[in-house]
Design an enzyme around this catalytic site. Structure first.
Site, PDB file in Angstrom:
ATOM      1  N   TYR A  93     -39.510  34.559  34.462  1.00 14.09           N
ATOM      2  CA  TYR A  93     -39.875  33.075  34.550  1.00 14.09           C
ATOM      3  C   TYR A  93     -41.450  32.908  34.724  1.00 14.09           C
ATOM      4  O   TYR A  93     -41.861  32.031  33.812  1.00 14.09           O
ATOM      5  CB  TYR A  93     -39.187  32.354  35.790  1.00 14.09           C
ATOM      6  CG  TYR A  93     -39.497  31.173  35.941  1.00 14.09           C
ATOM      7  CD1 TYR A  93     -38.740  30.031  34.968  1.00 14.09           C
ATOM      8  CD2 TYR A  93     -40.662  30.613  36.714  1.00 14.09           C
ATOM      9  CE1 TYR A  93     -39.015  28.961  35.300  1.00 14.09           C
ATOM     10  CE2 TYR A  93     -40.610  29.325  36.751  1.00 14.09           C
ATOM     11  CZ  TYR A  93     -40.165  28.238  35.984  1.00 14.09           C
ATOM     12  OH  TYR A  93     -40.233  26.834  36.011  1.00 14.09           O
TER      13      TYR A  93
ATOM     14  N   ASP B  34     -34.497  28.577  34.747  1.00 13.96           N
ATOM     15  CA  ASP B  34     -34.397  28.966  36.360  1.00 13.96           C
ATOM     16  C   ASP B  34     -33.009  28.138  36.547  1.00 13.96           C
ATOM     17  O   ASP B  34     -32.142  27.985  35.918  1.00 13.96           O
ATOM     18  CB  ASP B  34     -35.547  28.099  36.797  1.00 13.96           C
ATOM     19  CG  ASP B  34     -35.738  26.727  36.818  1.00 13.96           C
ATOM     20  OD1 ASP B  34     -34.868  26.237  36.179  1.00 13.96           O
ATOM     21  OD2 ASP B  34     -36.203  25.837  37.730  1.00 13.96           O
TER      22      ASP B  34
ATOM     23  N   GLU C 184     -47.222  28.737  40.054  1.00 15.77           N
ATOM     24  CA  GLU C 184     -45.959  29.585  39.595  1.00 15.77           C
ATOM     25  C   GLU C 184     -45.703  30.323  40.910  1.00 15.77           C
ATOM     26  O   GLU C 184     -44.507  30.402  41.314  1.00 15.77           O
ATOM     27  CB  GLU C 184     -46.065  30.270  38.411  1.00 15.77           C
ATOM     28  CG  GLU C 184     -46.047  29.199  37.034  1.00 15.77           C
ATOM     29  CD  GLU C 184     -44.781  28.350  37.008  1.00 15.77           C
ATOM     30  OE1 GLU C 184     -43.849  28.458  37.666  1.00 15.77           O
ATOM     31  OE2 GLU C 184     -44.818  27.365  36.217  1.00 15.77           O
TER      32      GLU C 184
END
Length: 245
Positions: free
Chosen positions: A141, A159, A58
């Site tokens: 996120y 996103d 990520e």
């Protein structure tokens, strides 16, 4: 992580949320599930439930395409297979490995997060969204993605890809900063199933990258076109222009 084609998507809607047409939500889920089963993209971080590996992915995926990240990610986890390995690595070495991705801050923030995890969480990546948000460089996120993909928690993500799909299909006005839109975050949570939200999130990302793209969306082959507000509006506008010309 289970394969996305093994996922059972729940079709019920939570009561008390901002009203989205329940039948339309169920239809959206069914169509997205079918598409995702047939078009699931295979990346190395999607083949693991290791929280550290997913956290690394990520960080690397911030503002970078998955195809660009994939080879560097694999080299990164091969070189630093554990949090301790990464913490012990020279900062310059880590930065050099990630240099092709740009955004130098990600190497710094990733190492700082690893040091916090080792010091305050006994080397275990935190399991809650609130704890993850306390790590350097971790926003909503990333926190929710780790919760969903590593720990199987029902955490929807938002996103630019997911926001674009929701805006177009449901006709939601998300404002200028999509990632901070309460309406879009609520919609993302409303349309997500109650179970296996991690694979659902991945399917949404894949769909936004392949079909519902920012430029030149492939509306003609989109499985959602029948009920998509964007597609319907585009067709109406085209007819009006034709009638006026």
């Amino acid at each position: 992580m289970p394969a996305i084609n093994a996922v059972v998507f729940d079709s019920d809607c939570e009561p008390g949320s901002k009203p989205l047409n329940a039948a339309k939500v169920r239809w959206f889920r069914r169509r997205l599930k079918t598409w995702a089963q047939q078009n699931f993209r295979d990346f190395p971080w999607r083949r693991t439930c290791d929280p550290y590996a997913i956290l690394v992915a990520e960080f690397l995926l911030q503002k970078t395409t998955a195809a660009t990240v994939a080879p560097i990610y694999q080299e990164f986890v091969d070189r630093y297979p554990t949090l301790s390995d990464l913490a012990a690595a020279p900062a310059e070495e880590v930065a050099s490995l990630l240099q092709p991705l740009g955004l130098f801050f990600r190497a710094q923030k990733l190492r700082k997060s690893v040091l916090v995890i080792l010091e305050h969480y006994q080397g275990n990546v935190p399991r809650t969204e609130a704890q993850l948000l306390e790590l350097p460089g971790v926003g909503k996120y990333i926190a929710r993605s780790v919760c969903a993909n590593a720990f199987g928690q029902p955490k929807a993500v938002l996103d630019t890809n997911v926001a674009r799909i929701l805006q177009r299909f449901f006709g939601i006005d998300g404002g200028k900063v999509k990632s901070r839109s309460p309406e879009l975050w609520e919609a993302a949570e409303r349309v997500a199933p109650k179970q296996q939200v991690g694979p659902w999130n991945l399917g949404m990302l894949d769909f936004g990258a392949a079909v519902c793209t920012a430029r030149n969306p492939r509306c003609g082959e989109c499985p959602l076109q029948q009920q998509c507000e964007y597609k319907i509006s585009s067709e109406i506008n085209s007819r009006l222009i034709a009638e006026l010309s």
